[in-house]
Design a protein around this motif. Structure first.
Motif, mmCIF file in Angstrom:
data_model
loop_
_atom_site.group_PDB
_atom_site.id
_atom_site.type_symbol
_atom_site.label_atom_id
_atom_site.label_comp_id
_atom_site.label_asym_id
_atom_site.label_seq_id
_atom_site.Cartn_x
_atom_site.Cartn_y
_atom_site.Cartn_z
ATOM 1 N N GLN A 171 -29.501 14.670 -26.341
ATOM 2 C CA GLN A 171 -29.265 14.090 -27.662
ATOM 3 C C GLN A 171 -30.589 13.842 -28.394
ATOM 4 O OE1 GLN A 171 -26.886 10.592 -27.040
ATOM 5 N NE2 GLN A 171 -25.075 11.751 -26.415
ATOM 6 N N HIS A 172 -31.586 13.340 -27.652
ATOM 7 C CA HIS A 172 -32.904 13.094 -28.256
ATOM 8 C C HIS A 172 -33.577 14.415 -28.634
ATOM 9 C CE1 HIS A 172 -32.918 8.804 -27.744
ATOM 10 N NE2 HIS A 172 -32.586 8.915 -26.452
ATOM 11 N N GLU A 173 -33.373 15.447 -27.833
ATOM 12 C CA GLU A 173 -33.952 16.759 -28.130
ATOM 13 C C GLU A 173 -33.329 17.349 -29.402
ATOM 14 O OE1 GLU A 173 -34.599 20.945 -25.754
ATOM 15 O OE2 GLU A 173 -34.268 19.117 -24.575
ATOM 16 N N ILE A 174 -32.001 17.207 -29.541
ATOM 17 C CA ILE A 174 -31.311 17.683 -30.747
ATOM 18 C C ILE A 174 -31.832 16.933 -31.971
ATOM 19 C CG2 ILE A 174 -29.084 17.694 -31.956
ATOM 20 C CD1 ILE A 174 -27.790 18.272 -29.179
ATOM 21 N N ALA A 175 -31.949 15.618 -31.862
ATOM 22 C CA ALA A 175 -32.446 14.809 -32.984
ATOM 23 C C ALA A 175 -33.868 15.234 -33.360
ATOM 24 C CB ALA A 175 -32.403 13.329 -32.631
ATOM 25 N N ALA A 176 -34.711 15.494 -32.365
ATOM 26 C CA ALA A 176 -36.091 15.921 -32.634
ATOM 27 C C ALA A 176 -36.122 17.280 -33.345
ATOM 28 C CB ALA A 176 -36.894 15.981 -31.325
ATOM 29 N N LEU A 177 -35.250 18.198 -32.929
ATOM 30 C CA LEU A 177 -35.170 19.513 -33.587
ATOM 31 C C LEU A 177 -34.751 19.361 -35.049
ATOM 32 C CD1 LEU A 177 -33.478 21.700 -30.821
ATOM 33 C CD2 LEU A 177 -35.765 22.034 -31.780
ATOM 34 N N LEU A 178 -33.740 18.537 -35.276
ATOM 35 C CA LEU A 178 -33.262 18.324 -36.643
ATOM 36 C C LEU A 178 -34.344 17.682 -37.517
ATOM 37 C CD1 LEU A 178 -29.609 17.126 -35.959
ATOM 38 C CD2 LEU A 178 -30.335 19.344 -36.854
ATOM 39 N N ASP A 179 -35.072 16.704 -36.959
ATOM 40 C CA ASP A 179 -36.163 16.072 -37.707
ATOM 41 C C ASP A 179 -37.258 17.090 -38.034
ATOM 42 O OD1 ASP A 179 -34.946 13.594 -37.711
ATOM 43 O OD2 ASP A 179 -36.000 12.880 -35.909
ATOM 44 N N GLU A 180 -37.560 17.960 -37.079
ATOM 45 C CA GLU A 180 -38.591 18.981 -37.287
ATOM 46 C C GLU A 180 -38.190 19.950 -38.403
ATOM 47 O OE1 GLU A 180 -40.589 22.742 -34.883
ATOM 48 O OE2 GLU A 180 -39.626 21.142 -33.726
ATOM 49 N N VAL A 181 -36.950 20.395 -38.380
ATOM 50 C CA VAL A 181 -36.463 21.310 -39.419
ATOM 51 C C VAL A 181 -36.490 20.614 -40.785
ATOM 52 C CG1 VAL A 181 -34.408 22.527 -40.267
ATOM 53 C CG2 VAL A 181 -35.080 22.741 -37.878
ATOM 54 N N ALA A 182 -36.072 19.349 -40.832
ATOM 55 C CA ALA A 182 -36.079 18.600 -42.089
ATOM 56 C C ALA A 182 -37.497 18.517 -42.658
ATOM 57 C CB ALA A 182 -35.503 17.201 -41.877
ATOM 58 N N GLN A 183 -38.476 18.269 -41.803
ATOM 59 C CA GLN A 183 -39.856 18.186 -42.259
ATOM 60 C C GLN A 183 -40.344 19.547 -42.773
ATOM 61 O OE1 GLN A 183 -41.950 16.611 -38.878
ATOM 62 N NE2 GLN A 183 -41.104 14.540 -39.147
ATOM 63 N N LYS A 184 -39.987 20.622 -42.087
ATOM 64 C CA LYS A 184 -40.408 21.959 -42.525
ATOM 65 C C LYS A 184 -39.786 22.314 -43.875
ATOM 66 C CE LYS A 184 -41.506 24.037 -38.081
ATOM 67 N NZ LYS A 184 -41.184 25.089 -37.106
ATOM 68 N N ILE A 185 -38.522 21.955 -44.063
ATOM 69 C CA ILE A 185 -37.855 22.230 -45.338
ATOM 70 C C ILE A 185 -38.524 21.418 -46.450
ATOM 71 C CG2 ILE A 185 -35.702 21.911 -46.636
ATOM 72 C CD1 ILE A 185 -34.224 22.601 -43.991
ATOM 73 N N GLU A 186 -38.848 20.181 -46.166
ATOM 74 C CA GLU A 186 -39.500 19.318 -47.147
ATOM 75 C C GLU A 186 -40.833 19.893 -47.603
ATOM 76 O OE1 GLU A 186 -40.468 15.287 -45.827
ATOM 77 O OE2 GLU A 186 -38.871 14.617 -47.158
ATOM 78 N N ARG A 187 -41.548 20.584 -46.701
ATOM 79 C CA ARG A 187 -42.880 21.138 -47.021
ATOM 80 C C ARG A 187 -42.812 22.499 -47.700
ATOM 81 N NH1 ARG A 187 -44.523 18.732 -41.771
ATOM 82 N NH2 ARG A 187 -43.951 20.694 -40.799
ATOM 83 N N LEU A 188 -41.612 23.124 -47.765
ATOM 84 C CA LEU A 188 -41.495 24.428 -48.414
ATOM 85 C C LEU A 188 -41.877 24.348 -49.875
ATOM 86 C CD1 LEU A 188 -38.119 25.842 -47.028
ATOM 87 C CD2 LEU A 188 -40.403 26.692 -46.553
ATOM 88 N N LYS A 189 -42.495 25.404 -50.362
ATOM 89 C CA LYS A 189 -42.877 25.432 -51.784
ATOM 90 C C LYS A 189 -42.049 26.428 -52.515
ATOM 91 C CE LYS A 189 -47.420 23.756 -51.174
ATOM 92 N NZ LYS A 189 -48.650 23.692 -50.804
#
Length: 189
Positions: A171-189
């Motif tokens: 569950q923690h691994e899934i949450a970490a993956l989702l947080d990572e993807v959210a951060q990458k999307i936020e940084r997209l230009k």
């Protein structure tokens, strides 16, 4: 040119005194959405249809399809507007019916129609730029691939999280993956 608003299902844009609305229908997930509202006043639609007929002889349905194609499927005038406008153009002597095979009437531009287009070239260019902008806007705002991916993610998460054997670490691994993807999307230009 005016403001732009895009909601989850469509948008609108103002061009001078006119407002164009469009909607991404459920068909937009790979199909074609349909325009809502009026894009042109009567005089403008006459010029657009006349220009398309001047480019090559056309019938009514072909004119609707061509405008829809020019806007990337975002707008298609209704037959209830196009066919009376064709009749008016014919009554004005700007187009004439050609001999055609089949039931569909094919129209071609007359000399008077070509002269009318030449006199109104600047407005015609502006109208076709408007069609191109609607098409470009549609392309920029077509979120069908993102919707598909979000649906896929939701399905996978529901399937994985409903399993009884999923442990705290997973569950923690899934949450970490989702947080990572959210951060990458936020940084997209």
């Amino acid at each position: 040119m005016g403001g732009h608003h895009m909601g989850p299902r469509g948008g609108s844009r103002r061009w001078g005194p006119f407002e164009v609305r469009w909607e991404v229908s459920d068909e937009g997930r790979g199909g074609r959405g349909r325009g809502r509202g009026r894009m042109f006043d009567g005089g403008e639609l006459r010029l657009v249809l006349l220009k398309l007929i001047a480019d090559q002889p056309r019938h009514g349905y072909d004119l609707i399809r061509e405008i829809e194609e020019l806007t990337g499927g975002a707008y298609a005038p209704s037959p209830g507007v196009v066919y009376p406008t064709i009749t008016l153009l014919s009554d004005m002597g700007l187009i004439e019916e050609q001999v055609a095979e089949g039931a569909k009437k094919l129209f071609a531009v007359t000399e008077a129609g070509a002269a009318h287009l030449a006199e109104n070239q600047e407005q015609v260019d502006a109208l076709f730029a408007r069609l191109a902008e609607v098409g470009a806007q549609r392309e920029r705002t077509d979120v069908a691939p993102v919707r598909r991916a979000m649906h896929n993610l939701r399905s996978v998460l529901q399937h994985r999280l409903m399993r009884e054997d999923i442990e705290g670490d997973a569950q923690h691994e899934i949450a970490a993956l989702l947080d990572e993807v959210a951060q990458k999307i936020e940084r997209l230009k």
